[in-house]
Design a protein around this motif. Structure first.
Motif, PDB file in Angstrom:
ATOM      1  N   GLN A   1     -38.619  30.394 -57.843  1.00 59.61           N
ATOM      2  CA  GLN A   1     -37.189  31.030 -57.805  1.00 59.61           C
ATOM      3  C   GLN A   1     -36.171  30.064 -58.522  1.00 59.61           C
ATOM      4  OE1 GLN A   1     -37.045  30.584 -53.496  1.00 59.61           O
ATOM      5  NE2 GLN A   1     -37.414  32.641 -53.326  1.00 59.61           N
TER       6      GLN A   1
ATOM      7  N   GLY B   1     -32.072  29.466 -59.231  1.00 60.20           N
ATOM      8  CA  GLY B   1     -30.780  29.392 -58.904  1.00 60.20           C
ATOM      9  C   GLY B   1     -29.948  28.819 -60.142  1.00 60.20           C
TER      10      GLY B   1
ATOM     11  N   GLY C   1     -40.562  28.979 -53.811  1.00 61.98           N
ATOM     12  CA  GLY C   1     -40.347  29.980 -52.688  1.00 61.98           C
ATOM     13  C   GLY C   1     -41.786  30.185 -51.899  1.00 61.98           C
TER      14      GLY C   1
ATOM     15  N   ASP D   1     -33.426  37.976 -52.759  1.00 64.07           N
ATOM     16  CA  ASP D   1     -33.821  36.565 -52.354  1.00 64.07           C
ATOM     17  C   ASP D   1     -32.915  36.275 -51.164  1.00 64.07           C
ATOM     18  OD1 ASP D   1     -34.589  34.294 -52.097  1.00 64.07           O
ATOM     19  OD2 ASP D   1     -33.790  33.405 -53.976  1.00 64.07           O
TER      20      ASP D   1
ATOM     21  N   THR E   1     -30.674  34.406 -48.274  1.00 63.29           N
ATOM     22  CA  THR E   1     -30.388  33.242 -48.183  1.00 63.29           C
ATOM     23  C   THR E   1     -29.390  32.724 -46.855  1.00 63.29           C
ATOM     24  OG1 THR E   1     -30.582  32.916 -50.905  1.00 63.29           O
ATOM     25  CG2 THR E   1     -29.124  30.932 -49.446  1.00 63.29           C
TER      26      THR E   1
ATOM     27  N   VAL F   1     -28.275  25.798 -47.102  1.00 63.54           N
ATOM     28  CA  VAL F   1     -28.425  25.514 -48.354  1.00 63.54           C
ATOM     29  C   VAL F   1     -28.359  23.827 -48.602  1.00 63.54           C
ATOM     30  CG1 VAL F   1     -27.745  25.937 -51.002  1.00 63.54           C
ATOM     31  CG2 VAL F   1     -27.777  27.672 -49.205  1.00 63.54           C
TER      32      VAL F   1
ATOM     33  N   THR G   1     -29.918  20.286 -51.769  1.00 64.22           N
ATOM     34  CA  THR G   1     -30.463  21.631 -51.344  1.00 64.22           C
ATOM     35  C   THR G   1     -31.691  21.394 -50.563  1.00 64.22           C
ATOM     36  OG1 THR G   1     -31.213  22.008 -53.584  1.00 64.22           O
ATOM     37  CG2 THR G   1     -28.964  22.803 -53.136  1.00 64.22           C
TER      38      THR G   1
ATOM     39  N   TRP H   1     -33.924  24.392 -49.615  1.00 63.76           N
ATOM     40  CA  TRP H   1     -34.430  25.852 -49.783  1.00 63.76           C
ATOM     41  C   TRP H   1     -35.377  26.051 -48.745  1.00 63.76           C
ATOM     42  CZ3 TRP H   1     -30.731  27.481 -52.337  1.00 63.76           C
ATOM     43  CH2 TRP H   1     -30.131  26.932 -53.347  1.00 63.76           C
TER      44      TRP H   1
ATOM     45  N   SER I   1     -33.247  27.481 -46.217  1.00 69.32           N
ATOM     46  CA  SER I   1     -32.239  28.656 -46.291  1.00 69.32           C
ATOM     47  C   SER I   1     -32.673  30.036 -46.838  1.00 69.32           C
ATOM     48  CB  SER I   1     -31.276  28.129 -47.285  1.00 69.32           C
ATOM     49  OG  SER I   1     -31.911  27.741 -48.387  1.00 69.32           O
ATOM     50  N   LYS I   2     -34.083  29.624 -47.461  1.00 72.60           N
ATOM     51  CA  LYS I   2     -34.486  30.876 -48.268  1.00 72.60           C
ATOM     52  C   LYS I   2     -36.016  31.521 -47.759  1.00 72.60           C
ATOM     53  CE  LYS I   2     -32.304  30.363 -52.504  1.00 72.60           C
ATOM     54  NZ  LYS I   2     -31.821  32.229 -52.683  1.00 72.60           N
ATOM     55  N   ASN I   3     -36.742  30.980 -46.631  1.00 74.10           N
ATOM     56  CA  ASN I   3     -38.086  31.162 -46.535  1.00 74.10           C
ATOM     57  C   ASN I   3     -38.331  31.649 -45.167  1.00 74.10           C
ATOM     58  OD1 ASN I   3     -39.575  30.617 -48.975  1.00 74.10           O
ATOM     59  ND2 ASN I   3     -38.473  28.763 -48.953  1.00 74.10           N
TER      60      ASN I   3
END
Length: 330
Positions: A95, A97, A145, A200, A202, A207, A217, A219, A222-224
């Motif tokens: 991923q 950013g 990710g 994606d 978030t 974050v 950060t 991740w 915040s993203k998974n």
């Protein structure tokens, strides 16, 4: 969910998909733009084939797919008869950013400290200068990710009750065709089989680590979450995409346009992203390289995802994904 019938689903003569008949087993399919599909297990005489296994032999498979796409005698079926899933199961998801100029400027302003003495206009000017410097002198920002976050292009997206600020981020995703390690920018696109759409999602609230800000950060948090990466619907071969740097990325929320930007706004190109990731990791067939999201996220609009929201994401020539948000109850 089954796709809506439209005149042309994507650019080019064919695309790859992963389909099933209702709740039956998933299988790789060749899809034509007018909305018919062919089970590739039978057509290629490979009963255990998956989209990923086809990508593992992409140089040999591609001409076979081209021949099948032109063969009207094959047992083509209407796409509406099938359920569409995420087009590939990657082993790795790379991923990116901060790869769209205006998006990074927006985030820079939104995440300012409460005591920041700069006005919004001054903060934007500061961020713009940083983007110019970054494009000239710096490197892409890539992180990993989880494949378990991927869901289908028409599936509902669960918003976990623990997520405070769920946000959208529509992105162009490159699909790797063969192992790539330490490839140059000039040769990087030779390792891409095609392109697809990724959203994606978030949680903006997680974050940055509040307890240990010096770490930066987070991740993972915040993203998974499961389903936080709607993917697809199709993998459109690279030969059908004239220029990945000239595609329009558009996300609508409940019919209202929120993101609408060209990939020309990327700070680092697709080739630069793929090459950079390959300097540190071996990219494998079926892996995804997400290339960042343009301006227009929820933090910019002051409006984050809620129960019942419907996101519709499209990228020029790659089709349309449509997902509904469902809030999880504690």
């Amino acid at each position: 969910m089954k796709p809506a019938a439209i005149s042309s689903l994507f650019a080019g003569p064919f695309a790859l998909a992963t389909l099933s008949v209702d709740a039956g087993p998933e299988f790789p399919a060749l899809v034509l733009p007018q909305g018919t599909a062919l089970d590739l297990r039978a057509a290629l005489a490979e009963p255990t084939a998956t989209v990923r296994s086809l990508l593992e032999t992409w140089d040999d498979t591609l001409p076979r797919l081209q021949a099948l796409a032109a063969d009207s005698a094959q047992p083509w079926r209407e796409l509406e008869q099938f359920t569409v899933h995420a087009p590939v199961e990657p082993r790795q998801v790379f991923q990116s950013g901060a790869n769209y100029r205006q998006h990074v400027i927006d985030l820079h302003v939104a995440h300012r400290a409460p005591n920041d003495p700069l006005s919004p206009e001054e903060a934007r000017a500061e961020a713009a200068a940083l983007m110019d410097q970054r494009a000239a002198n710096d490197l892409p920002y890539v992180f990993l990710g989880l494949p378990s976050a991927i869901t289908g292009p028409y599936d509902d997206v669960t918003l976990p009750y623990s997520v405070e600020q769920p946000d959208w981020e529509l992105e162009l995703a490159a699909v790797v065709s063969r192992p790539a390690y330490r490839v140059t920018v000039e040769e990087a696109l030779e390792y891409i089989a095609g392109y697809t759409i990724a959203n994606d999602l978030t949680d903006r609230a997680t974050v940055f680590r509040r307890d240990m800000p010096q770490i930066g950060t987070d991740w993972l948090a915040s993203k998974n979450a499961p389903g936080f990466t709607p993917l697809g619907p199709w993998i459109v071969p690279a030969l059908s995409v004239d220029d990945p740097g000239e595609l329009q990325v558009t996300l609508k929320l409940n019919g209202e346009v929120m993101q609408d930007e060209s990939t020309k706004d990327m700070i680092f190109s697709v080739a630069r992203m793929v090459s950079y990731a390959s300097q540190y990791a071996r990219l494998l067939p079926g892996d995804l390289v997400l290339t960042g999201s343009p301006a227009g996220n929820g933090m910019h609009w002051g409006r984050l995802l809620q129960d019942g929201d419907v996101m519709e994401g499209s990228i020029t020539g790659l089709g349309v994904q449509r997902t509904r948000c469902v809030a999880e109850t504690p």
